[in-house]
Write an enzyme that holds these catalytic residues in place. Sequence first.
Site, short mmCIF file in Angstrom:
data_model
loop_
_atom_site.label_atom_id
_atom_site.label_comp_id
_atom_site.label_asym_id
_atom_site.label_seq_id
_atom_site.Cartn_x
_atom_site.Cartn_y
_atom_site.Cartn_z
N CYS A 128 0.85 -1.20 0.00
CA CYS A 128 0.00 0.00 0.00
C CYS A 128 0.87 1.24 0.00
O CYS A 128 1.43 1.63 1.04
CB CYS A 128 -0.92 0.01 1.23
SG CYS A 128 -1.86 -1.51 1.45
N PRO A 132 -5.05 8.77 -2.78
CA PRO A 132 -5.90 9.54 -3.69
C PRO A 132 -5.22 10.78 -4.27
O PRO A 132 -5.47 11.15 -5.42
CB PRO A 132 -7.09 9.92 -2.81
CG PRO A 132 -7.18 8.79 -1.82
CD PRO A 132 -5.76 8.42 -1.53
N ALA A 134 -1.73 11.16 -4.07
CA ALA A 134 -0.30 10.87 -4.16
C ALA A 134 -0.10 9.57 -4.92
O ALA A 134 0.02 8.50 -4.34
CB ALA A 134 0.32 10.77 -2.77
N SER A 136 1.80 9.29 -8.74
CA SER A 136 3.16 9.53 -9.24
C SER A 136 3.93 10.47 -8.31
O SER A 136 5.15 10.36 -8.16
CB SER A 136 3.10 10.12 -10.65
OG SER A 136 2.50 9.22 -11.55
N TRP A 162 -5.55 2.02 -4.89
CA TRP A 162 -4.97 1.17 -5.93
C TRP A 162 -4.14 0.03 -5.34
O TRP A 162 -3.11 -0.35 -5.89
CB TRP A 162 -4.11 1.98 -6.90
CG TRP A 162 -4.75 3.19 -7.46
CD1 TRP A 162 -4.32 4.49 -7.37
CD2 TRP A 162 -5.98 3.26 -8.20
NE1 TRP A 162 -5.18 5.34 -7.99
CE2 TRP A 162 -6.23 4.61 -8.51
CE3 TRP A 162 -6.92 2.30 -8.61
CZ2 TRP A 162 -7.34 5.04 -9.23
CZ3 TRP A 162 -8.02 2.72 -9.32
CH2 TRP A 162 -8.23 4.08 -9.63
N THR A 164 -3.41 -3.67 -4.74
CA THR A 164 -3.72 -5.04 -5.14
C THR A 164 -3.86 -5.89 -3.87
O THR A 164 -2.98 -5.88 -3.01
CB THR A 164 -2.60 -5.61 -6.02
OG1 THR A 164 -2.50 -4.82 -7.20
CG2 THR A 164 -2.88 -7.05 -6.41
N ARG A 294 -7.44 -17.60 -41.29
CA ARG A 294 -8.55 -16.79 -41.79
C ARG A 294 -8.36 -16.47 -43.27
O ARG A 294 -7.31 -15.96 -43.67
CB ARG A 294 -8.61 -15.49 -40.99
CG ARG A 294 -9.60 -14.44 -41.49
CD ARG A 294 -11.02 -14.81 -41.19
NE ARG A 294 -11.91 -13.66 -41.40
CZ ARG A 294 -13.23 -13.73 -41.32
NH1 ARG A 294 -13.82 -14.88 -41.00
NH2 ARG A 294 -13.96 -12.65 -41.52
N GLU A 390 2.99 1.17 -10.97
CA GLU A 390 4.42 1.15 -10.60
C GLU A 390 5.24 2.14 -11.41
O GLU A 390 6.37 1.86 -11.82
CB GLU A 390 4.98 -0.27 -10.71
CG GLU A 390 4.32 -1.21 -9.71
CD GLU A 390 5.10 -2.48 -9.51
OE1 GLU A 390 6.34 -2.39 -9.36
OE2 GLU A 390 4.48 -3.55 -9.50
N GLY A 391 4.64 3.31 -11.65
CA GLY A 391 5.31 4.36 -12.38
C GLY A 391 4.80 4.46 -13.80
O GLY A 391 4.99 3.54 -14.60
#
Length: 410
Positions: A128, A132, A134, A136, A162, A164, A294, A390-391
């Site tokens: 974590c 909200p 903070a 980047s 954000w 996970t 195809r 992650e950036g």
Amino acid sequence: MGDFTLELNDDQQSVRDWIHGFAADVMRPAAAEWDEREETPWPIIQEAAKIGLYSLDFYAQQFFDPTGLGIPLTMEELFWGDAGIALSIVGTGLAAVGVLANGTEEQIGTWVPQMYGDADDVKLAAFCSSEPDAGSDVSAMRTRAVYDEATGEWVLNGTKTWATNGGIANVHVVVAVVDPELGTKGHASFIVPPGTPGLSQGQKFKKHGIRASHTAEVVLEDVRIPGDCLLGGKDKLDERLARARERAKSANGGERVKNAAMATFEASRPAVGAMAVGTARAAYEYALEYATGREQFGRPIIDNQGVAFQLADMRTQIDAARLLVWRASWMATAGKPFTSAEGSMSKLFASETAKKVTAQAIQILGGNGYTREYPVERMHRDSAIYTIFEGTSEIQRLVIARTLSGMPLR
């Protein structure tokens, strides 16, 4: 000639093939279902745990691969299977890296095993960092950690976003501000043990892609944790803060001091690049098979240069992205400094490649590619996250430009 080679050894090939089999036989058949359900795929994680794929031992073995390729090989094959399910399987790893990057040996030995559990009792962990206001801009972080001298506890307050596995994890690793005057140098990482009062799940996000992975806010309200849950320990933190204060006062204030969140991201960026390579490769392979089978105007569509050249470019970009990831992973393992921001380069190029290749796959499939009956639509949605988490790609370019120029670009 020297011993330089890009050929995988027998053990690496065996592990890659084993993971590929799990991805093909277990993950892919379930991918569409869990994408629609937007829920954590517990049965798949449990299957991974039963065979040892979701376990501390497995990831430790890959992490300590002397070539540095264990983790990128693992990530590429899992995310070739399905990005949402794969992130549910590997999401715990980011929290584990946070402990490995900042914790003591005792903390690593205590907490990392609890993040995984075992095949009979699977656990999850969450890292974590973002907030909200903070993302980047980590200097804008507001979550505070205050030391209570009377009890020897740290008290955490704030909201993370954000995350996970946020809120459903057994162990949370939380980055918080301990000295606001020092900006990013005043941050530290903390373990929040299972069942700690005051930690709760906030909003669960309904996402564009990677929908089988749980992403939510984590709310911290007077969360009290033992003093030894500060990663690295208080003595080390006090020394680091003292050095940062001295440098802030001196003309040498620009000297870098390790930041808890950045230490985690620096270690994980090539792995994210490998995730992107896996998704891109999956879309390319599907588009190649489709173009071969195809027929339009009496011949396979791959006979048209407009399609064939796209596939040629897709494959070239994927292979180039993989080589950047492998280089950065080898450098990190070999202790080579990222003098040209090679970690950020690998993440930037691979993530941009995934977005481009999955879009081209949709184009090759035409109208079929735009429907959920075909997997490239899902792969394209999933690929969008790689240029964000992650950036962002913009942050990666900033890191690279700063490293190359030596200038504090903004």
